[in-house]
Enzyme design. Structure first.
Site, short mmCIF file in Angstrom:
data_model
loop_
_atom_site.label_atom_id
_atom_site.label_comp_id
_atom_site.label_asym_id
_atom_site.label_seq_id
_atom_site.Cartn_x
_atom_site.Cartn_y
_atom_site.Cartn_z
N ARG A 54 13.58 64.73 13.59
CA ARG A 54 13.81 63.60 12.68
C ARG A 54 12.57 63.22 11.88
O ARG A 54 12.68 62.51 10.87
CB ARG A 54 14.35 62.39 13.45
CG ARG A 54 15.79 62.61 13.86
CD ARG A 54 16.41 61.41 14.55
NE ARG A 54 17.82 61.68 14.76
CZ ARG A 54 18.57 61.06 15.67
NH1 ARG A 54 18.05 60.13 16.45
NH2 ARG A 54 19.85 61.36 15.79
N ARG A 84 28.64 56.19 29.77
CA ARG A 84 28.43 55.77 31.16
C ARG A 84 29.71 55.20 31.76
O ARG A 84 29.97 55.36 32.96
CB ARG A 84 27.29 54.75 31.22
CG ARG A 84 25.91 55.41 30.98
CD ARG A 84 24.90 54.39 30.50
NE ARG A 84 23.54 54.90 30.45
CZ ARG A 84 23.02 55.64 29.47
NH1 ARG A 84 23.78 56.01 28.44
NH2 ARG A 84 21.75 56.03 29.51
N ASP A 93 16.48 55.46 18.36
CA ASP A 93 17.51 56.11 17.53
C ASP A 93 17.56 55.53 16.12
O ASP A 93 18.34 56.00 15.29
CB ASP A 93 18.88 55.96 18.19
CG ASP A 93 18.99 56.81 19.44
OD1 ASP A 93 18.23 57.80 19.56
OD2 ASP A 93 19.83 56.49 20.30
N ARG A 130 17.70 72.00 22.50
CA ARG A 130 16.98 70.80 22.95
C ARG A 130 16.40 70.98 24.37
O ARG A 130 16.97 71.68 25.20
CB ARG A 130 17.91 69.58 22.88
CG ARG A 130 18.28 69.29 21.42
CD ARG A 130 19.12 68.07 21.26
NE ARG A 130 18.39 66.86 21.59
CZ ARG A 130 18.94 65.66 21.65
NH1 ARG A 130 20.23 65.51 21.37
NH2 ARG A 130 18.22 64.60 21.95
N ARG A 135 22.58 60.67 12.32
CA ARG A 135 21.82 59.46 11.92
C ARG A 135 21.02 59.69 10.65
O ARG A 135 20.79 58.76 9.87
CB ARG A 135 20.93 59.00 13.07
CG ARG A 135 21.72 58.64 14.33
CD ARG A 135 20.95 57.76 15.27
NE ARG A 135 21.54 57.79 16.60
CZ ARG A 135 22.62 57.11 16.99
NH1 ARG A 135 23.27 56.35 16.12
NH2 ARG A 135 23.07 57.20 18.23
N LYS A 181 27.62 53.94 22.01
CA LYS A 181 27.75 55.32 22.51
C LYS A 181 27.22 55.44 23.94
O LYS A 181 27.88 56.02 24.80
CB LYS A 181 26.98 56.25 21.55
CG LYS A 181 27.09 57.72 21.88
CD LYS A 181 26.92 58.57 20.65
CE LYS A 181 25.50 58.69 20.16
NZ LYS A 181 24.65 59.51 21.06
N SER A 182 26.05 54.88 24.20
CA SER A 182 25.45 55.00 25.54
C SER A 182 26.36 54.36 26.59
O SER A 182 26.57 54.91 27.67
CB SER A 182 24.09 54.29 25.57
OG SER A 182 23.19 54.94 24.73
N GLY A 215 23.51 65.24 23.67
CA GLY A 215 22.40 65.31 24.63
C GLY A 215 22.61 64.38 25.82
O GLY A 215 22.26 64.71 26.95
N SER A 264 12.21 57.96 28.87
CA SER A 264 13.53 58.50 28.51
C SER A 264 14.61 57.91 29.40
O SER A 264 14.62 58.11 30.62
CB SER A 264 13.54 60.02 28.64
OG SER A 264 14.87 60.50 28.61
C1 S3P Z 1 20.29 57.69 25.23
C2 S3P Z 1 18.92 57.69 25.34
C3 S3P Z 1 18.00 58.07 24.25
C4 S3P Z 1 18.69 58.11 22.90
C5 S3P Z 1 20.04 58.77 22.97
C6 S3P Z 1 20.95 58.06 23.95
C7 S3P Z 1 21.10 57.31 26.38
O1 S3P Z 1 17.46 59.34 24.53
O2 S3P Z 1 17.89 58.75 21.95
O3 S3P Z 1 20.66 58.77 21.69
O4 S3P Z 1 22.32 57.03 26.22
O5 S3P Z 1 20.56 57.27 27.49
P1 S3P Z 1 16.12 59.47 25.43
O6 S3P Z 1 16.36 58.73 26.65
O7 S3P Z 1 15.95 60.94 25.70
O8 S3P Z 1 15.03 58.91 24.56
#
Ligand code: S3P
Length: 443
Positions: free
Chosen positions: A352, A32, A321, A128, A393, A27-28, A100, A173
């Site tokens: 969570r 990007r 996660d 959030r 999740r 996903k990340s 998010g 983060s």
């Molecule tokens: C993510 C970073 C994490 C993670 C989220 C995806 C990302 O959040 O929990 O599911 O893709 O950069 P944080 O960076 O706020 O911990």
């Protein structure tokens, strides 16, 4: 919440997990790839793209800003980049659903544009915290407005002109780091972000892949504004965060043996492997290779007897996660599992810590939430009814708990599984989980 009709999962005991499984794309990395591909010069061809609601929300946002894209179809997506300054004003607010990552990363990217934008989300995202990005962005000269309590919607003013900043992140983060790096592309001078602990570094790696100069030192990353990105090919590995459910499911269920294929094992994401090994899991990482700047491997997991552990705090950001799944492993282990230093879990797609403790208790487990973690005594799981509170999740973690429960486990509010893992139930069924997807009686 998701717009999909409400669904519940019902798990009948007696299953075990076997076979070769390839879970959907990371996903990340998928988010990007769309963002950087959208502002690159030339085309970016992506394979293994996650066709989940979160990443599709990012793609829809870029289409709304004039980026043409073909696909996605079977994970293939071609983005025709419009160049660094080629995005155009969208006709309305950009709706980012449950995501998010879309909102926090786009906040930085949008701050550098010449037009105004509004970013909105569903009920969960609208609760959030966004000050973690709006505060440092304000220091760059960006003009942003959130609700009074620091939550979405975000209104971002264009054309303000940004300057580079040195930012020491108070929380570890990757979303905040990435937000500031994306703003930094548009800032005058140098942007540097320091992190209190290592967080996922996909943005830094991918920027380098797009030909952008990034200076990386331990605990700190810097870039200069004003450069350009050049389109590239991206092979997105399977998401270790999605694979984690099958790792835990196989580890806790006698007779299980799964091979998870082509999983991203970026060292900033492998905390779950270390935690499961500390708990005594029979887990091997094989066939390690590099794919487009990211390490990838196959992961074999066989069932074994797990023991409770005190989870080292240094692993928290590296498994951030995966704690819903790790809590289920803890509930099936001998002895006590203790997590501390993980207050961030309270501001994810759901709280969570609370939601997992409530669900585990509903299954007869002695789980005690603490402000920054949980204590769980491993013991036999009864059946019962659990509410995922719309958290993808949490829903998938409890689906795996159903493998070890004495009676049926029913999980409510599971539609958001589609945000990160479309096809979860059919893949899990194929691997041996006795799972039924039903319209929720509480719909
Ligand atoms: C993510 C970073 C994490 C993670 C989220 C995806 C990302 O959040 O929990 O599911 O893709 O950069 P944080 O960076 O706020 O911990």
């Amino acid at each position: 919440m998701s717009d999909s009709p409400s669904v519940s999962f019902s798990i009948t005991p007696g299953g075990r997990l076997r076979g070769r499984i390839r879970v959907p794309g990371d996903k990340s990395i998928s988010h990007r790839a769309v963002m950087l591909g959208g502002i690159a010069d030339g085309d970016t061809e992506i394979s293994g793209f996650l066709e989940g609601e979160d990443t599709l929300a990012t793609l829809a946002a870029f289409r709304a800003m004039g980026v043409r894209a073909e696909g996605p179809s079977h994970g293939r997506l071609v983005i025709h980049g419009v160049g660094r300054d080629g995005l155009s004003a969208p006709a309305g607010a950009l709706h980012l659903g449950n995501s998010g990552t879309s909102m926090r990363l786009l906040a930085g990217l949008m701050a550098g544009q010449s037009f105004n934008v509004e970013l909105t989300g569903d009920a969960s995202l609208s609760g959030r915290p966004m000050r973690r990005v709006t505060d440092p962005l304000a220091d760059t000269g960006a003009v942003l407005h959130a609700s009074e309590d620091g939550t979405p919607p975000l209104r971002i003013q264009g054309g303000t002109g940004l300057r580079g900043i040195l930012y020491d992140m108070p929380v570890a983060s990757a979303q905040v780091k990435s937000c500031l790096l994306l703003a930094g592309l548009y800032a005058q001078g140098r942007t540097c972000v320091s992190e209190p602990a290592p967080t996922r570094d996909h943005t830094e790696r991918m920027l380098q892949g797009f030909g952008y100069r990034v200076v990386r030192e331990p605990g700190r990353v810097c870039l200069d504004g004003g450069g350009i990105l050049t389109g590239m090919n991206i092979d997105v590995p399977a998401d270790i965060s999605s694979a984690a459910f099958f790792m835990v499911g196989a580890a806790i269920t006698e007779g299980s043996d799964v091979l998870l294929e082509h999983v991203g094992i970026n060292p900033t994401r492998t905390g779950v492997i270390e935690i499961l090994r500390l708990m005594g899991a029979d887990l091997s990482v094989v066939n390690e290779r590099q794919v487009g700047g990211e390490p990838v491997a196959d992961i074999q997991v066989r069932s074994s007897r797990l023991r409770g552990i005190r989870i080292p705090e240094r692993l928290v950001p590296l498994a951030i996660d995966e704690f819903p799944a790790v809590f289920v492993a803890g509930a099936c282990a001998d002895g006590e599992t203790v997590l501390t230093g993980a207050a961030e879990l309270r501001v994810k797609e759901s709280d969570r810590i609370q939601v997992m403790a409530d669900g585990l208790r509903a299954l007869g487990v002695d789980a005690s939430p603490t402000p920054d973690g949980m204590r769980i005594k491993g013991e036999p799981l009864s059946g019962g009814e659990v509410n995922s509170h719309g958290d993808h999740r949490v829903a998938m973690a409890f689906a795996m708990a159903g493998l070890r429960a004495r009676d049926t486990v029913v999980i409510e509010d599971c539609a958001n599984v589609n945000t990160s893992f479309p096809g979860f139930a059919s893949l899990a069924r194929h691997a041996g989980l006795d799972i039924l997807v039903e319209p929720s009686p509480y719909g």
